[in-house]
Design a protein around this motif. Structure first.
Motif, short mmCIF file in Angstrom:
data_model
loop_
_atom_site.label_atom_id
_atom_site.label_comp_id
_atom_site.label_asym_id
_atom_site.label_seq_id
_atom_site.Cartn_x
_atom_site.Cartn_y
_atom_site.Cartn_z
N HIS A 136 0.82 -1.22 0.00
CA HIS A 136 0.00 0.00 0.00
C HIS A 136 0.86 1.27 0.00
CE1 HIS A 136 0.52 0.23 4.44
NE2 HIS A 136 0.70 -1.05 4.25
N LYS A 147 -7.46 3.98 6.23
CA LYS A 147 -6.71 3.03 5.40
C LYS A 147 -7.72 2.44 4.42
CE LYS A 147 -5.19 0.74 9.13
NZ LYS A 147 -5.59 1.53 10.29
N ALA A 149 -8.81 0.35 0.89
CA ALA A 149 -8.50 -0.62 -0.17
C ALA A 149 -9.43 -0.36 -1.35
CB ALA A 149 -8.71 -2.04 0.35
N TYR A 179 -3.45 3.84 1.17
CA TYR A 179 -4.33 3.04 0.31
C TYR A 179 -3.58 1.95 -0.45
CZ TYR A 179 -2.36 5.57 -3.65
OH TYR A 179 -1.48 6.08 -4.58
N GLY A 180 -4.34 0.94 -0.85
CA GLY A 180 -3.82 -0.12 -1.70
C GLY A 180 -4.82 -0.39 -2.81
N TYR A 211 -7.28 -2.66 6.74
CA TYR A 211 -7.99 -1.54 6.10
C TYR A 211 -9.24 -1.15 6.88
CZ TYR A 211 -5.03 -2.13 2.00
OH TYR A 211 -3.95 -2.18 1.16
#
Ligand code: BGN
Length: 361
Positions: A136, A147, A149, A179-180, A211
């Motif tokens: 991330h 956080k 996703a 973030y990812g 997340y």
């Protein structure tokens, strides 16, 4: 026992009331007041309907207009004095790092997405290397408030994926998010199933990092205004409110497709998406019904902020079974969803800009 005197008083009282009523109903002033009150009530109902809420059967969908107004009309000083801006948090290694401000100072507002530009990937990768941390990305100088996703269901649309990644990374970085991005693909032999891939994305992303928020994002939608904050709220959010393909208008009040955001708890509470919608359409409507069934409310931001450009593509084949599936959906909520989903991972690759996962059964 009523005495005669009392009877008289009572009769006078009743006669007074009757004549008062008669006078009231024959008075033009009464009708004017009555009319004004009625018009006011109708105007109030229309204004509520028009600006901030949509009624969809039992469930009312409200927008987070008020929240956005507070955010973007509040001056930075306001946040400074209310202690948000320099709120400090302990990191795990004991060092102090400031929480990112509620409004990132890097936001630029509306910006037309660039679509036909030649992408020099070496430059892009070099630029983003510094913010990458495992799977991330994190802001380097403050602790992100959420956080997030991004779960992107995918099938054979690499041209779109490139434009999407080129656009979305700087967009999310400007919002100072941690973030990812997870691109979830399905065995080519199996019919595309958006709901199932979103469930897989949720499960796989949760294994990698803690997340707070999951954003289910179609690869062909590019957000046009970075004040459209990619974060979750205390109720599920439908984010792609105004898409150019639909003339920047909401196609129907119960729509939950395109881009939507839910917390881990919200997803688990409704058992995620149904896994039964193979082919195009309906899985988002079924999710809307799940939210309604669980007495949740859908939030939407203002349509002048939640604007999206849709990349052109061939319309996929609609699933003819979708109407029947929607109708019977609420009977299956418990056993059809994220909790009982079985699949096998065919391929998992951590590319510099996203994690790619392909599954089969
Ligand atoms: C709707 C689809 C959604 C899709 C939107 C926008 C259905 C079910 C019909 C009862 N729903 O028509 O899945 O997100 O269009 O494209 O087809």
């Amino acid at each position: 026992m009523i005495k005669q005197n009392d009877n008289l008083k009572y009769e006078v009282f009743v006669t007074d009331q009757v004549s008062l009523c008669r006078r009231l109903f024959t008075s033009p002033r009464f009708y004017v007041v009555f009319l004004v009150v009625q018009v006011a009530i109708i105007a109030l109902v229309i204004s509520m309907w028009d600006s901030d809420s949509y009624s969809t059967g039992q469930m009312v969908v409200i927008t987070d207009r008020q929240m956005q107004e507070v955010l973007f009309n509040g001056t930075e000083q306001h946040f400074y004095f209310t202690g948000y801006l320099w709120d400090t948090t302990n990191t795990t290694d004991g060092a102090h790092i400031s929480k990112c401000p509620i409004i990132s100072p890097y936001l630029v507002g509306y910006r037309k997405p660039v679509i036909n530009e030649r992408i020099v990937w070496e430059e892009v990768l070099e630029k983003y290397k510094a913010v990458r941390c495992d799977s991330h990305f994190q802001p380097s100088n403050c602790k992100a408030r959420q956080k997030v996703a991004l779960i992107v269901p995918f099938r054979d649309r690499y041209a779109h994926l490139e434009v999407f990644l080129r656009h979305i990374h700087p967009f999310l970085m400007r919002q100072q998010l941690d973030y990812g991005i997870y691109v979830i693909d399905l065995d080519d032999k199996i019919k595309f199933n958006r709901g199932l891939l979103l469930n897989v994305g949720f499960i796989e992303a949760s294994k990698e990092y803690d997340y707070d928020c999951y954003i289910f994002h179609d690869v062909d939608l590019l957000p046009e205004n970075d004040k459209n904050l990619y974060r979750c709220s205390d109720q599920p959010r439908h984010m792609s409110v105004a898409v150019d393909k639909f003339a920047y208008k909401l196609p129907y009040a119960a729509i939950f497709g395109g881009v939507s955001a839910m917390t881990k708890d919200q997803i688990l509470f409704v058992n995620g998406f149904s896994n039964k919608f193979s082919g195009w359409g309906g899985e988002d409507d079924d999710m809307f019904n799940r939210l309604k069934h669980h007495n949740m409310t859908v939030m939407r931001s203002m349509d002048d902020v939640s604007m999206y450009k849709m990349l052109k593509h061939k319309q996929s084949d609609p699933n003819p079974q979708r109407f029947k599936l929607i109708k019977t959906g609420m009977k299956r909520v418990k056993e059809d969803g994220v909790k009982n989903l079985q699949y096998k991972i065919m391929k998992k690759t951590e590319f510099p800009l996203y994690t790619y996962i392909k599954i089969t059964f």
